[in-house]
Motif scaffolding. Structure first.
Motif, PDB file in Angstrom:
ATOM      1  N   SER A  16      -1.033  -3.678   8.017  1.00  0.00           N
ATOM      2  CA  SER A  16      -1.274  -2.972   6.873  1.00  0.00           C
ATOM      3  C   SER A  16      -2.571  -3.150   6.056  1.00  0.00           C
ATOM      4  CB  SER A  16      -0.218  -3.717   5.775  1.00  0.00           C
ATOM      5  OG  SER A  16      -0.372  -5.116   5.465  1.00  0.00           O
ATOM      6  N   ALA A  17      -3.302  -4.124   6.535  1.00  0.00           N
ATOM      7  CA  ALA A  17      -4.692  -4.336   6.187  1.00  0.00           C
ATOM      8  C   ALA A  17      -5.687  -3.236   6.135  1.00  0.00           C
ATOM      9  CB  ALA A  17      -5.066  -5.627   6.641  1.00  0.00           C
ATOM     10  N   LEU A  18      -5.315  -2.173   7.402  1.00  0.00           N
ATOM     11  CA  LEU A  18      -6.078  -1.241   7.493  1.00  0.00           C
ATOM     12  C   LEU A  18      -5.646  -0.042   6.563  1.00  0.00           C
ATOM     13  CD1 LEU A  18      -5.521  -1.060  11.549  1.00  0.00           C
ATOM     14  CD2 LEU A  18      -7.368  -2.103  10.204  1.00  0.00           C
ATOM     15  N   LEU A  19      -4.652  -0.319   5.883  1.00  0.00           N
ATOM     16  CA  LEU A  19      -4.327   0.685   4.730  1.00  0.00           C
ATOM     17  C   LEU A  19      -5.083   0.523   3.267  1.00  0.00           C
ATOM     18  CD1 LEU A  19      -0.536   0.576   5.261  1.00  0.00           C
ATOM     19  CD2 LEU A  19      -2.149   2.240   6.194  1.00  0.00           C
ATOM     20  N   PRO A  55       0.834  -1.148   0.014  1.00  0.00           N
ATOM     21  CA  PRO A  55      -0.086  -0.019  -0.021  1.00  0.00           C
ATOM     22  C   PRO A  55       0.975   1.196  -0.004  1.00  0.00           C
ATOM     23  CG  PRO A  55      -1.103  -1.544   1.312  1.00  0.00           C
ATOM     24  CD  PRO A  55       0.300  -2.278   0.904  1.00  0.00           C
ATOM     25  N   GLY A  56       0.537   2.116  -1.017  1.00  0.00           N
ATOM     26  CA  GLY A  56       1.406   3.328  -1.079  1.00  0.00           C
ATOM     27  C   GLY A  56       2.673   3.188  -1.742  1.00  0.00           C
ATOM     28  N   GLU A  57       2.914   2.008  -2.249  1.00  0.00           N
ATOM     29  CA  GLU A  57       4.234   1.971  -3.010  1.00  0.00           C
ATOM     30  C   GLU A  57       4.002   2.992  -4.393  1.00  0.00           C
ATOM     31  OE1 GLU A  57       7.104  -1.742  -4.121  1.00  0.00           O
ATOM     32  OE2 GLU A  57       5.296  -1.554  -5.489  1.00  0.00           O
ATOM     33  N   THR A  58       5.035   3.812  -4.627  1.00  0.00           N
ATOM     34  CA  THR A  58       4.987   4.586  -5.776  1.00  0.00           C
ATOM     35  C   THR A  58       5.862   3.954  -6.811  1.00  0.00           C
ATOM     36  OG1 THR A  58       6.860   5.896  -5.122  1.00  0.00           O
ATOM     37  CG2 THR A  58       4.499   6.551  -4.381  1.00  0.00           C
ATOM     38  N   GLU A  59       5.992   4.712  -7.880  1.00  0.00           N
ATOM     39  CA  GLU A  59       6.813   4.206  -9.047  1.00  0.00           C
ATOM     40  C   GLU A  59       8.302   4.581  -8.420  1.00  0.00           C
ATOM     41  OE1 GLU A  59       7.911   2.546 -12.727  1.00  0.00           O
ATOM     42  OE2 GLU A  59       5.826   2.477 -11.555  1.00  0.00           O
ATOM     43  N   ALA A  60       8.592   5.800  -7.676  1.00  0.00           N
ATOM     44  CA  ALA A  60       9.924   5.817  -7.204  1.00  0.00           C
ATOM     45  C   ALA A  60      10.180   4.900  -6.248  1.00  0.00           C
ATOM     46  CB  ALA A  60      10.035   7.332  -6.700  1.00  0.00           C
ATOM     47  N   ASP A  61       9.226   4.344  -5.594  1.00  0.00           N
ATOM     48  CA  ASP A  61       9.699   3.427  -4.476  1.00  0.00           C
ATOM     49  C   ASP A  61       9.976   1.991  -5.179  1.00  0.00           C
ATOM     50  OD1 ASP A  61       9.102   4.826  -2.112  1.00  0.00           O
ATOM     51  OD2 ASP A  61       7.106   4.334  -2.425  1.00  0.00           O
ATOM     52  N   PHE A  62       9.269   1.629  -6.129  1.00  0.00           N
ATOM     53  CA  PHE A  62       9.477   0.656  -7.217  1.00  0.00           C
ATOM     54  C   PHE A  62      10.839   0.609  -7.568  1.00  0.00           C
ATOM     55  CE2 PHE A  62       9.225  -1.614 -11.481  1.00  0.00           C
ATOM     56  CZ  PHE A  62       9.062  -2.747 -10.801  1.00  0.00           C
ATOM     57  N   GLU A  63      11.276   1.700  -8.543  1.00  0.00           N
ATOM     58  CA  GLU A  63      12.696   1.711  -8.966  1.00  0.00           C
ATOM     59  C   GLU A  63      13.552   1.859  -7.982  1.00  0.00           C
ATOM     60  OE1 GLU A  63      13.254   1.877 -11.874  1.00  0.00           O
ATOM     61  OE2 GLU A  63      11.216   1.605 -12.790  1.00  0.00           O
ATOM     62  N   ALA A  64      13.454   2.220  -6.674  1.00  0.00           N
ATOM     63  CA  ALA A  64      14.250   1.941  -5.825  1.00  0.00           C
ATOM     64  C   ALA A  64      14.583   0.392  -5.244  1.00  0.00           C
ATOM     65  CB  ALA A  64      13.917   2.761  -4.272  1.00  0.00           C
ATOM     66  N   THR A  65      13.605  -0.277  -5.234  1.00  0.00           N
ATOM     67  CA  THR A  65      13.657  -1.567  -5.269  1.00  0.00           C
ATOM     68  C   THR A  65      14.744  -2.297  -6.213  1.00  0.00           C
ATOM     69  OG1 THR A  65      11.766  -1.886  -4.023  1.00  0.00           O
ATOM     70  CG2 THR A  65      12.467  -3.786  -5.008  1.00  0.00           C
ATOM     71  N   ARG A  66      14.134  -1.837  -7.668  1.00  0.00           N
ATOM     72  CA  ARG A  66      14.917  -2.385  -8.789  1.00  0.00           C
ATOM     73  C   ARG A  66      16.476  -2.074  -8.494  1.00  0.00           C
ATOM     74  NH1 ARG A  66      12.966  -0.954 -14.523  1.00  0.00           N
ATOM     75  NH2 ARG A  66      14.432  -2.781 -15.165  1.00  0.00           N
ATOM     76  N   ARG A  67      16.678  -0.791  -7.926  1.00  0.00           N
ATOM     77  CA  ARG A  67      18.116  -0.484  -7.997  1.00  0.00           C
ATOM     78  C   ARG A  67      18.903  -1.178  -6.685  1.00  0.00           C
ATOM     79  NH1 ARG A  67      15.819   4.567  -8.608  1.00  0.00           N
ATOM     80  NH2 ARG A  67      16.075   4.888  -6.310  1.00  0.00           N
ATOM     81  N   VAL A  68      18.227  -1.380  -5.813  1.00  0.00           N
ATOM     82  CA  VAL A  68      18.959  -2.074  -4.550  1.00  0.00           C
ATOM     83  C   VAL A  68      19.037  -3.554  -4.975  1.00  0.00           C
ATOM     84  CG1 VAL A  68      18.835  -2.676  -2.015  1.00  0.00           C
ATOM     85  CG2 VAL A  68      17.990  -0.302  -2.938  1.00  0.00           C
ATOM     86  N   MET A  69      18.087  -4.150  -5.536  1.00  0.00           N
ATOM     87  CA  MET A  69      18.340  -5.578  -6.191  1.00  0.00           C
ATOM     88  C   MET A  69      19.214  -5.891  -6.949  1.00  0.00           C
ATOM     89  SD  MET A  69      14.222  -6.720  -6.707  1.00  0.00           S
ATOM     90  CE  MET A  69      14.733  -8.526  -7.232  1.00  0.00           C
ATOM     91  N   GLU A  70      19.821  -4.819  -7.873  1.00  0.00           N
ATOM     92  CA  GLU A  70      20.801  -4.755  -8.829  1.00  0.00           C
ATOM     93  C   GLU A  70      22.176  -4.896  -7.936  1.00  0.00           C
ATOM     94  OE1 GLU A  70      22.599  -5.732 -12.523  1.00  0.00           O
ATOM     95  OE2 GLU A  70      20.798  -5.958 -11.661  1.00  0.00           O
ATOM     96  N   GLU A  71      22.159  -3.891  -7.067  1.00  0.00           N
ATOM     97  CA  GLU A  71      23.374  -3.484  -6.277  1.00  0.00           C
ATOM     98  C   GLU A  71      23.783  -4.836  -5.441  1.00  0.00           C
ATOM     99  OE1 GLU A  71      25.392  -0.223  -3.591  1.00  0.00           O
ATOM    100  OE2 GLU A  71      23.437   0.117  -4.284  1.00  0.00           O
TER     101      GLU A  71
END
Length: 482
Positions: A381-384, A346-362
């Motif tokens: 989190s079920a309340l969100l 919940p609330g994961e933005t495109e910027a958050d997702f791209e941060a995940t991609r970068r850290v996974m690659e690193e």
């Protein structure tokens, strides 16, 4: 003699729990049915971590309960996390269900089965979260002859986004639970509610079980815990009569040293699932210096976004996670690190997702298990608002999977031309002319055997071809299988 069948969903913990349950039922005189349709007793061991897992278990139970129209004396039971979460309400959904038992009350199941078979009792249940672990040293001492029923290649069924077994179980691999429950309280996770607070087993009882596994030919043991690196960190005192020659003071490194020293017949030891906060200097030293401890660690990251990690209550940021990875790689050359990732929190933005991609690659993961977020009742989190659409979750999931395929292929290509030690598991399911096994890094290796190769033997294989998930190679001749 009554017969039984077990149907297992979920993670390694459920696979192990089903193995223990099978042993208990055999001890009561039941025998395992050739097929589920023939069984007098069918028990579903359920998972509640994600919605699809529950949907599959409920669907399976509905079909099983329907068979009682023609076989009214058939016993249909439920155990596992879903049983704990739904409690007695499960009987409103499935009135023909014979019994339902939570995962910390599973020792009662044989008694419930007996009552159902003898008296036709229905809707028996117990959901008490007990302190006593479901495995006892007496079981291990008295039941060595029955250990051949454990882990004979059983796998849990998977929903599309359900937890996966990150270490295989089979005739020469097995799981041994060292820590029950979890106290971390990640915002999305229902495990503490259904498995209870963490409780560590006595190391002497663990050792007894590992020795029993060695007796039946197991060569690769994976120590299990929902947050395994917290072994011994609460309501626990390491026995004074078990020394640490290496001078370890933390329970997890001491346990690894203890097992490796006392059971040399087990040449490979693993543990799962990890947490970056548990990657202490002592643990890294133990992994690097105890030969039996494999250079392989499943270390769930869940997200590369610091904002999302904080929302998840994971207890670290991306820099802390990457530091743990760097220290592991520096101390243990060639270590394979795998992870879990949730997309669409919940609330994961495109910027958050791209941060995940970068850290996974690193982090340069050898493999990643990607799950689409699904809200679980009773979690914070079920309340969100579940603000990321299913379509977007699927898009992000596909991108991360493609990223990982490329990364996995690149990492596996580094093994081409090298010789790896392979623990032989048997013929490949897809091509009986090839055999399959695993390297210390838990990589699947396929090769053509010769007459010396046996299940449970160690052979050397020269890698000639790499795929994203698999290595192919040639048996190194003139080197006898161990």
């Amino acid at each position: 003699m009554p017969t039984f069948a077990l149907h297992t969903y979920g993670c390694q913990m459920n696979v192990r729990d089903s193995d223990i349950l099978a042993r208990r039922l055999r001890a009561k005189g039941l025998t395992e049915a050739e097929t589920e349709d023939e069984a007098d007793v069918v028990i579903v061991n359920s998972c509640s971590v994600r919605g699809k897992a529950e949907d599959k278990a409920l669907g399976k139970l509905g079909l099983l309960c329907a068979t009682k129209r023609d076989r009214p004396n058939r016993v249909i039971g439920l155990t596992g996390c879903m049983a704990q979460r739904l409690g007695a309400d499960i009987f409103k959904k499935l009135p023909r269900l014979s019994f339902s038992v939570g995962p910390r009350a599973e020792s009662l199941i044989p008694q419930f089965v007996e009552r159902c078979l003898e008296t036709g009792a229905e809707q028996l249940c117990d959901f008490e979260v007990r302190d006593a672990p479901p495995e006892t040293p007496e079981m291990a001492r008295d039941d060595l002859s029955r250990l051949d029923c454990l882990n004979q290649g059983k796998k849990a069924d998977k929903a599309d986004d359900e937890p996966v077994v990150t270490v295989a179980a089979g005739p020469v691999q097995s799981f041994v639970t060292i820590l029950y429950g979890c106290s971390r309280r990640c915002s999305y996770c229902i495990v503490p509610s259904v498995r209870g607070e963490e409780q560590s087993r006595d190391p002497r009882d663990i050792l007894l079980e590992v020795k029993a596994e060695a007796t039946r030919g197991v060569r690769d043991v994976c120590l299990l815990g929902q947050s395994v690196m917290r072994y011994g960190l609460s309501r626990f005192q390491w026995p004074e009569d078990i020394p640490s020659p290496a001078g370890y003071t933390e329970p997890m490194p001491r346990l690894l040293e203890y097992i490796a020293r006392e059971v040399p017949e087990i040449p490979r030891i693993r543990f799962t699932s990890g947490h970056p906060n548990g990657v202490t200097a002592e643990l890294v030293h133990a992994m690097a210096n105890i030969p039996a401890v494999c250079p392989h660690l499943h270390l769930p990251m869940q997200s590369g976004s610091d904002r999302i990690l904080k929302e998840m209550n994971r207890g670290y940021d991306s820099a802390t996670y990457l530091d743990a990875v760097r220290r592991l790689r520096a101390a243990i050359p060639g270590i394979a690190i795998t992870t879990d990732i949730i997309v669409g929190y919940p609330g994961e933005t495109e910027a958050d997702f791209e941060a995940t991609r970068r850290v996974m690659e690193e982090a340069d993961f050898d493999n990643s298990f990607i799950f689409k977020y699904s809200p679980r009742p009773g979690t914070r989190s079920a309340l969100l608002e579940d603000s990321v659409s299913d379509e977007e979750k699927c898009r992000r999931d596909a991108i991360l999977l493609a990223d990982q395929d490329a990364r996995g292929l690149r990492n596996n290509a580094r093994w081409v031309g090298r010789i790896v030690e392979v623990l032989c598991e048997g013929p490949s399911l897809r091509n009986a002319a090839r055999w399959a096994g695993r390297s210390p890094q838990n990589k699947i290796v396929l090769f053509e055997p010769d007459d010396s190769v046996r299940i449970g033997s160690f052979v050397r294989v020269r890698v000639k071809e790499a795929h994203a998930q698999t290595l192919y190679g040639d048996l190194v001749r003139n080197s006898s299988a161990v």
